[in-house]
Scaffold this active site. Structure first.
Site: not given
Ligand code: ATP
Ligand code: MG
Length: 332
Positions: A112, A195, A198
């Site tokens: 990040k 992956k 967001k």
């Molecule tokens: P950010 O980029 O802001 O960190 P994020 O997309 O990683 O956002 P989070 O809010 O950090 O989302 O994570 C919420 C949940 O979603 C966590 O349990 C994380 O493991 C899961 N998660 C996030 N992205 C994935 C993905 N691509 N595949 C499976 N699980 C995911």
């Molecule tokens: Mg995340």
């Protein structure tokens, strides 16, 4: 009933398919025979810069989405992290138990902070896994349902729990990760080795649950696919097609083998077209329901308040134990 705890950051207007298939869907299922605590991680969100007005809106949108996907406030405590001061308080104690080198090894900080460089990243982004350990340990859960990207943080959480228990007195339960192998990592549609995220995915790479369904269908149809033309699950050779098969299989409850058989001899275009239909059928009612819930802000605040009360009781009790064991003088 065993306790589960998990959180999600309000860092976008909408959750995406990675969040849903990797984590949130398990939240819904676990309600049946577990005692769940689910929170919206606004303290984590500010590890990178957020617009205050947008953050507040997204926090309520997150609550609405959780309700729309079937989180039931009568079964689960749905709460907002910043409303429970014990998270930040326990985090401080755990920071004092964490080695600097230990924190440095967390790969998500490296990922990040890669964009702006380590020097530009906040100290909060660096210590975020320790706040996450506090989030979890306060509730003494048995399981933590998350995606694969959180496995390393769960390990740190267990190490810190063990260290505290050993140095002071047994206080924390060592939580187990609850990671569904098949959907642990949903990948970016435009970059199928990364992956879906967001904050890191390009708009074309991410399917948002609240996108206009027509837009989502188009994104599926324009997903990057692999060389060759046969449709089979092979993460190494065919990461793009494998990702589409994973999404397809988990939304329809059909096995990958079954889908491979159905699409034998057909083209990538056929698979994408059918998956686009499946996605539209899934997101359309979800989106309608979320937008409807967002019209009643009073109901959303009531749900969050109910969650705050349940969570606060548990968190305060744990924190009181910690304060006493660490050697702080009790206030009168
Ligand atoms: P950010 O980029 O802001 O960190 P994020 O997309 O990683 O956002 P989070 O809010 O950090 O989302 O994570 C919420 C949940 O979603 C966590 O349990 C994380 O493991 C899961 N998660 C996030 N992205 C994935 C993905 N691509 N595949 C499976 N699980 C995911
Ligand atoms: Mg995340």
């Amino acid at each position: 009933r065993p306790r589960v705890l998990s959180g999600i950051q309000p860092t976008a207007d909408s959750f995406h398919f990675g969040n849903y298939l990797g984590a949130l869907r398990q939240w819904v299922d676990l309600q049946r025979d577990h005692q769940p605590f689910f929170f919206i991680a606004d303290l984590h969100a500010i590890t990178v810069e957020q617009d205050p007005k947008v953050l507040r809106e997204r926090t309520l949108r997150a609550a609405a989405q959780l309700l729309a996907m079937g989180i039931d406030p009568e079964r689960s405590a749905i709460f907002v992290q910043s409303q429970i001061p014990a998270h930040a308080q326990l985090s401080w104690v755990l920071q004092c138990l964490t080695g600097f080198g230990e924190a440095r090894r967390m790969t998500q900080f490296k990922d990040k902070s890669a964009k702006g460089g380590e020097g530009a990243a906040s100290v909060g982004l660096f210590t975020y896994p320790i706040l996450q350990a506090a989030d979890i340990l306060l509730y003494r859960p048995h399981y933590v349902p998350v995606g694969e990207d959180q496995r390393q943080h769960l390990e740190l959480t267990r190490d810190l729990a063990q260290r505290f228990n050993h140095r002071y007195k047994k206080t924390f339960r060592l939580p187990e990760p609850y990671i569904l192998k098949s959907t642990a990592k949903i990948t970016d549609l435009q970059d199928p080795t990364a992956k879906m995220s967001k904050s890191a995915s390009s708009p074309g790479g991410i399917i948002e649950l609240l996108d206009d369904p027509k837009v989502s269908a188009k994104k599926i149809r324009s997903a990057v696919t692999d060389s060759g033309s046969d449709i089979r699950f092979d993460v190494e050779e065919k990461p793009g097609i494998s990702n589409l098969l994973t999404i397809y299989s988990s939304l329809t409850a059909r096995s990958i083998a079954d889908l491979e058989e159905e699409y034998a001899g057909k083209g990538y275009g056929d698979l994408k077209k059918d998956l686009a239909d499946v996605v539209v059928d899934f997101v359309t009612p979800f989106r309608d329901r979320t937008l409807e819930l967002l019209e009643d802000q009073q109901q959303l605040s009531d749900v969050i308040e109910q969650g705050r009360q349940t969570a606060s009781e548990v968190a305060q009790a744990t924190l009181a134990d910690v304060w006493q064991r660490v050697g702080f003088v009790a206030a009168n």
